[in-house]
Design an enzyme around this catalytic site. Sequence first.
Site, PDB file in Angstrom:
ATOM      1  N   HIS A  32      -9.601   2.922  -1.684  1.00 22.66           N
ATOM      2  CA  HIS A  32      -7.920   2.815  -1.547  1.00 22.66           C
ATOM      3  C   HIS A  32      -7.215   2.275  -2.300  1.00 22.66           C
ATOM      4  O   HIS A  32      -7.663   0.485  -3.029  1.00 22.66           O
ATOM      5  CB  HIS A  32      -7.771   1.894  -0.258  1.00 22.66           C
ATOM      6  CG  HIS A  32      -6.295   1.887   0.573  1.00 22.66           C
ATOM      7  ND1 HIS A  32      -5.542   2.281  -0.231  1.00 22.66           N
ATOM      8  CD2 HIS A  32      -6.334   0.414   1.624  1.00 22.66           C
ATOM      9  CE1 HIS A  32      -4.608   1.404   0.210  1.00 22.66           C
ATOM     10  NE2 HIS A  32      -4.798   0.446   1.411  1.00 22.66           N
ATOM     11  N   CYS A  89       1.116  -1.319  -0.142  1.00 24.31           N
ATOM     12  CA  CYS A  89      -0.094  -0.126  -0.053  1.00 24.31           C
ATOM     13  C   CYS A  89       0.805   1.437  -0.247  1.00 24.31           C
ATOM     14  O   CYS A  89      -0.009   2.243  -0.009  1.00 24.31           O
ATOM     15  CB  CYS A  89      -1.404  -0.036   1.279  1.00 24.31           C
ATOM     16  SG  CYS A  89      -2.026  -1.433   1.195  1.00 24.31           S
TER      17      CYS A  89
END
Lengths: 405, 132
Positions: free
Chosen positions: A353, A87
């Site tokens: 996200h 991420c």
Amino acid sequence: MTDDVWILGITMTKFGKYPDRDIVDLAAEAARGAIADAGIGMSDIGVLAAGNYMGGDGLLGPGRLGQALQKQIGQTGVPVYNVMNACATGATALRTVLMAIKAGETDIGLAVGAEKLSGAGLLGSGGAGKADGAEFTPSGRVGQVAPLDGRIGTETMPGVFAQVGMEYTHRYGKGGFELFARISEKNHAHSTLNPLAAYTKRLTLDQIMNDVMVAYPNTRPMCSANCDGASAAVLVSGERLKRMDPDQRRRAVKISASVLTSDPWTEACQVLPDINTLTRNAAEQAYTAAGVAPEDLDLVELHDCFATAELVHYDNLMLCEPGGAVDLFESGATWRDGRLPVNVSGGLQSKGHPIAATGIANVWEVCHHLRGEAGDRQIDGARVGLAHVIGLGSACGVHILERAA
Amino acid sequence: MAQQVPLVDYLVLDEPPHLLAHECTQCRARYFDHRNACARCFGAEFRDVAVVGEGEVRSFTIVSFAAPGVAVPFVAAVVDCDGTSVKGNIINTPSDPDHVRLGMKVRLATYVVGTDSSGTEAVGFGFEPAQV
Ligand SMILES: [Zn+2]
């Protein structure tokens, strides 16, 4: 100033569902948008760093976005770095371009992150694997004879980050389900002012607490939303920026610190990833490099992949005294009208996200305010901001950004 | 009684069953998986040490959504066993926040995970509430 690297142009697509567009389409929109925002052309770009984590339509595989993007926006022959760092992929792409500029290889570079995650389901979950039937045969580094997910702890992201938040609650004896839900309430409230967020609905505390429980204490709206999106930034050397137009110089945002850390050994890290120490290390390095203190920050975009994560990062980023994260939140400081607004974009819980796009999108949000271009959600007079991302495994990126004087 | 194998090689099915850690001889960092060298001090010598079977829940989550084939709900936890952190499920008690609490005392317990084609049982471990 001339040694600094600046953001000259930056953009993000709206995050959401794009069933009719592939990853390269989204990356191209963001990249061309950033180049236009920078007031330059494709031929000015001397290096390209492209982040993608999951692969998918339009790509030959994960981590192969860069050259595929060039085919759509310009095959100029410049070096391409395809980056993957969980991420933290987007922040890593940004930092790769920054390092190339600092190394003197080029004056101007482009960083892109793009992902399609709509309908991806639970991340981190390896699945049950082989069914019973064959004879038990030990394999791997713990000699396992059957899948371990669900038998020895959980591999799902909501469950891992739930434990991160609960550990903090245990250590300091404060917090719990309702507090985590109130953090989510804040971010969903913030999202109503962000037209680029995937979800912009305000939710009441009751709605959040009574929604589907995914991994206690994280209900569904307390988890980051899987969605599609892209973001891109054009970076320029201070030396080159000096020779540019006044308008480009006025809108440029200084990267006062760009830090990437990995997780150092700590006692329990083999059983629960320690996302705290590397974030604190990155924050300390970033504040030192920028000559900025946490109290100087006008806004923070931090990696609230789950509501439980936002709480611990208040502490890790030193926005409060050690152990003071609950008190900081209770004071109202992190609401957009508070002393230190956090995630005024709506955060990952509502903005969404799309893994590789997240790191640059967080930087975009901060830049948007520093430039005074954030419209309805503008934090008035913002001069300094911090963008943080974390990828499990682990990698942490922290950028401190300052408005042009 | 059926032949039994441990779910993982760091579970020892003696009486009483216990967990075994690979301890770095130089810095005493403990690992349940096989390591090429110590992540803390880079030393490459390890000795096996038994981990205390009683501990305290330092963190937990109750997982309601998992991959297909994983039975839910279950409680995943980090248990502090006298200074060694252990990952394991909380078992033999309902999977809800009224029965699982931070700081609760627990002890190691084993159970049969499944049986293979030759009738061998795989035995896993978890932690159950300690009766005080
Ligand atoms: Zn060692």
